[in-house]
Design a protein around this motif. Structure first.
Motif, mmCIF file in Angstrom:
data_model
loop_
_atom_site.group_PDB
_atom_site.id
_atom_site.type_symbol
_atom_site.label_atom_id
_atom_site.label_comp_id
_atom_site.label_asym_id
_atom_site.label_seq_id
_atom_site.Cartn_x
_atom_site.Cartn_y
_atom_site.Cartn_z
ATOM 1 N N LYS A 105 -2.477 -0.848 -3.256
ATOM 2 C CA LYS A 105 -3.467 0.075 -2.711
ATOM 3 C C LYS A 105 -2.850 1.467 -2.617
ATOM 4 O O LYS A 105 -1.679 1.628 -2.268
ATOM 5 C CB LYS A 105 -3.916 -0.374 -1.322
ATOM 6 C CG LYS A 105 -4.766 -1.633 -1.344
ATOM 7 C CD LYS A 105 -6.093 -1.432 -2.066
ATOM 8 C CE LYS A 105 -6.994 -0.472 -1.330
ATOM 9 N NZ LYS A 105 -8.316 -0.313 -1.985
ATOM 10 N N ALA A 158 0.863 -1.174 0.000
ATOM 11 C CA ALA A 158 0.000 0.000 0.000
ATOM 12 C C ALA A 158 0.903 1.228 0.000
ATOM 13 O O ALA A 158 1.881 1.281 0.742
ATOM 14 C CB ALA A 158 -0.903 0.015 1.221
ATOM 15 N N GLN A 180 -9.525 -5.381 7.077
ATOM 16 C CA GLN A 180 -9.997 -6.410 6.151
ATOM 17 C C GLN A 180 -8.960 -7.516 5.970
ATOM 18 O O GLN A 180 -9.312 -8.694 5.869
ATOM 19 C CB GLN A 180 -10.319 -5.782 4.801
ATOM 20 C CG GLN A 180 -11.559 -4.888 4.811
ATOM 21 C CD GLN A 180 -11.748 -4.161 3.494
ATOM 22 O OE1 GLN A 180 -10.855 -4.157 2.634
ATOM 23 N NE2 GLN A 180 -12.910 -3.519 3.325
ATOM 24 N N TRP A 224 -8.686 -0.913 5.490
ATOM 25 C CA TRP A 224 -7.984 -1.888 4.647
ATOM 26 C C TRP A 224 -7.198 -2.889 5.502
ATOM 27 O O TRP A 224 -7.231 -4.098 5.260
ATOM 28 C CB TRP A 224 -7.044 -1.147 3.701
ATOM 29 C CG TRP A 224 -6.255 -2.052 2.776
ATOM 30 C CD1 TRP A 224 -6.744 -2.771 1.728
ATOM 31 C CD2 TRP A 224 -4.852 -2.325 2.834
ATOM 32 N NE1 TRP A 224 -5.725 -3.482 1.107
ATOM 33 C CE2 TRP A 224 -4.549 -3.215 1.777
ATOM 34 C CE3 TRP A 224 -3.836 -1.887 3.660
ATOM 35 C CZ2 TRP A 224 -3.272 -3.684 1.538
ATOM 36 C CZ3 TRP A 224 -2.547 -2.354 3.421
ATOM 37 C CH2 TRP A 224 -2.273 -3.245 2.384
#
Length: 574
Positions: A231, A200, A260, A257
């Motif tokens: 991401k 990310a 999750q 995020w």
């Protein structure tokens, strides 16, 4: 053995084999290869072994990025707690901070993860200490690690940042709107793409009006560089409140995020497998690179060895040539021989000459100064030849070594290698004296028979030995026409003298034996000189089976990876 067990065993073998990847010579790329070998060793111990042993272990997300990107502030903001201290002064040397849920703390305090770092409960000014913070602000199954700057001007910080990133299951890469196109971060992101690491990218301090433009451009760059699934988060630039944290709404997407990824054990396993499989694939190319580099080291060392051995072989051949081409039957040796046996007319009967010589020297050969002078002349002349050859060999070796940068480095560190050793003059003289003793022992052993004992005693050991040396030196090669007449006749007289004592066949055998003894003494003296270079090369040597063992470890890892990952899937995570 299960696939995971086979993979763990392959990692252990690789960990034991990597120390063989040595790069002592500064050949091209050696420094990068040393760094690569160290990085791979850390990766195996820090990440691959513990992850292969426990796919269900908590995920480790490393927060990395450039100097001043705001990594620590973001970590605190995500957790809504002051768990890590932002650096004010640059470069800041501080212990990295690992934040985890209390239920995961025991795992991260063991030596399974980052075993080279010392655990601490306080953030120290020590880059090799790992400050562990347990907090329920982070969900179970995930740890955040605030790493040093990847572009720090402090070598230790920069090295640790790389080590920590390669020990992670996923990366939170923090940059800023002003620096997201810098080269160093993209070098790391390229590595992440090669390893298929879950990534990310967070653009911190992004001007509110530029969020869309910067986000679009960065997404394009990530896609072009093999990270289309990365991401992307943008955090708007704004004045921070008194607590120094970014407002919760600005980091809510990042928190969601992360939640999750860790909400289910299956999701965590998918992340772990994806990063593990990608890391294993990248190791194969790295091992090929290391193996090729080790072979180049071995080839370079072998070339230096050849460039050492060859000059000293030529030196030994030069001494052998000088000792057999008649050139030593000049000057002092010839003069002393003539003093010893007289000159006269060489066309007279050989038997008359031998009889005259016997009559002349039989009464005084023991300890007679003329015999000793002859022996000294032989020793001095032959020692001078050996010294010249040894000095020339040292100069040739140094000249050959200086043609490469690594050879020049060795000579610079050991300048005495550019000339013969200080001990060589005495060693050369001792070698020639030892050979003269060999010759005397040889003729003494040959003269022990009863029939020849009377003849032998009539002349004496020293004179017979001197005559044998004259025969060894005898040849017309290298002499002028005038010298041939003198030296050739002189050596013929020495030969006839020896034949009268021992017989023709025995003289041939004695001369050949004496030549071999001379060659052995010379070879030993020169080998000791060459050993100075060889000993240094030995200290720089690479294990003889290093390339083979590295290749075997790579093959073992490939087989284990196939067994471990054939039945596992690592879908791309979004």
């Amino acid at each position: 053995m299960s696939g995971a067990e086979q993979l763990t065993a392959a990692f252990r073998r690789l960990d034991a084999t990597l120390p063989l990847a040595q790069f002592p010579l500064p050949i091209e790329g050696a420094e990068a290869l040393r760094s690569l070998a160290g990085s791979m060793a850390h990766q195996v111990r820090d990440y691959l072994l513990p992850r292969a042993a426990r796919l269900d272990a908590p995920l480790l997300a490393v927060v990395g990025g450039s100097t001043g990107a705001g990594k620590s502030t973001l970590v605190n903001s995500i957790l809504r707690s002051q768990v890590t201290r932002p650096g004010v002064l640059r470069p800041t040397t501080k212990s990295p901070v690992l934040v985890c849920h209390p239920s995961d703390e025991a795992w991260f305090r063991t030596e399974h993860v980052l075993p080279d770092l010392v655990r601490t409960d306080t953030q120290l000014h020590d880059s090799r200490a790992l400050h562990i913070v347990a907090t329920e602000a982070l969900p179970p199954g995930l740890a955040l690690l605030d790493a040093p700057d990847i572009d720090s001007i402090d070598d230790a910080n920069r090295s640790l940042a790389r080590q920590l990133l390669f020990a992670a299951d996923l990366w939170l890469f923090v940059t800023s709107a002003a620096r997201y196109a810098d080269a160093v971060p993209w070098e790391y992101l390229a590595t992440a793409a090669e390893r298929n690491t879950v990534v990310a990218v967070i653009v911190n301090r992004c001007p509110p009006g530029a969020l869309s433009d910067i986000g679009g451009h960065l997404a394009q760059l990530l896609s072009e560089r093999g990270l289309p699934q990365a991401k992307l988060f943008a955090v708007a630039e704004r004045a921070l409140p008194s607590d120094g944290m970014v407002p919760p709404g600005d980091v809510s997407g990042i928190r969601q995020w992360l939640g999750q990824l860790t909400s289910e054990s299956g999701a965590r396993a998918q992340v772990a497998v994806q990063s593990l499989a990608g890391s294993v694939r990248s190791l194969d190319a790295q091992l090929t690179e290391l193996t090729a580099g080790v072979q180049r080291q071995r080839d370079a060392l072998a070339e230096l060895r050849r460039e050492t051995v060859a000059p000293y072989q030529r030196a030994a051949a030069a001494v052998a040539e000088a000792a057999g081409d008649g050139s030593l039957l000049r000057g002092e040796i010839l003069s002393r021989w003539q003093d010893l046996v007289g000159t006269g007319e060489f066309m007279r009967s050989v038997e008359e000459r031998i009889s005259a010589i016997r009559d002349r020297i039989s009464g005084w050969f023991k300890g007679e100064p003329k015999v000793e002078a002859m022996e000294v002349a032989i020793a001095d002349s032959l020692t001078a030849v050996l010294l010249e050859a040894g000095e020339r060999a040292a100069e040739e070796t140094a000249a050959s070594w200086s043609l490469t940068r690594w050879g020049r480095d060795i000579l610079s560190a050991a300048p005495h290698l550019q000339r013969a050793s200080e001990q060589f003059p005495e060693a050369a003289a001792a070698a020639i004296r030892a050979w003269q003793t060999d010759v005397l022992s040889l003729v003494e052993q040959q003269g022990r028979g009863k029939r020849m004992k009377a003849r032998f005693l009539a002349i004496g050991t020293n004179v017979v030995g001197a005559a044998l040396i004259i025969v060894v030196f005898a040849s017309t090669g290298g002499l002028t026409t005038a010298e041939i007449g003198i030296a050739g006749g002189t050596s013929l007289l020495a030969q006839r003298l020896l034949e009268a004592v021992f017989g023709e066949d025995a003289v041939r055998r004695l001369a050949e034996h004496a030549r071999r003894q001379l060659h052995d003494r010379v070879d030993d003296a020169l080998a000791d000189e060459a050993a100075r270079y060889i000993q240094i090369l030995e200290t720089l040597s690479v294990a003889g089976d290093a390339t083979e063992k590295l290749q075997a470890a790579a093959a073992d890892l490939r087989d284990a990876a196939r067994a471990a990952f054939d039945d596992l899937t690592a879908p791309e995570l979004t």
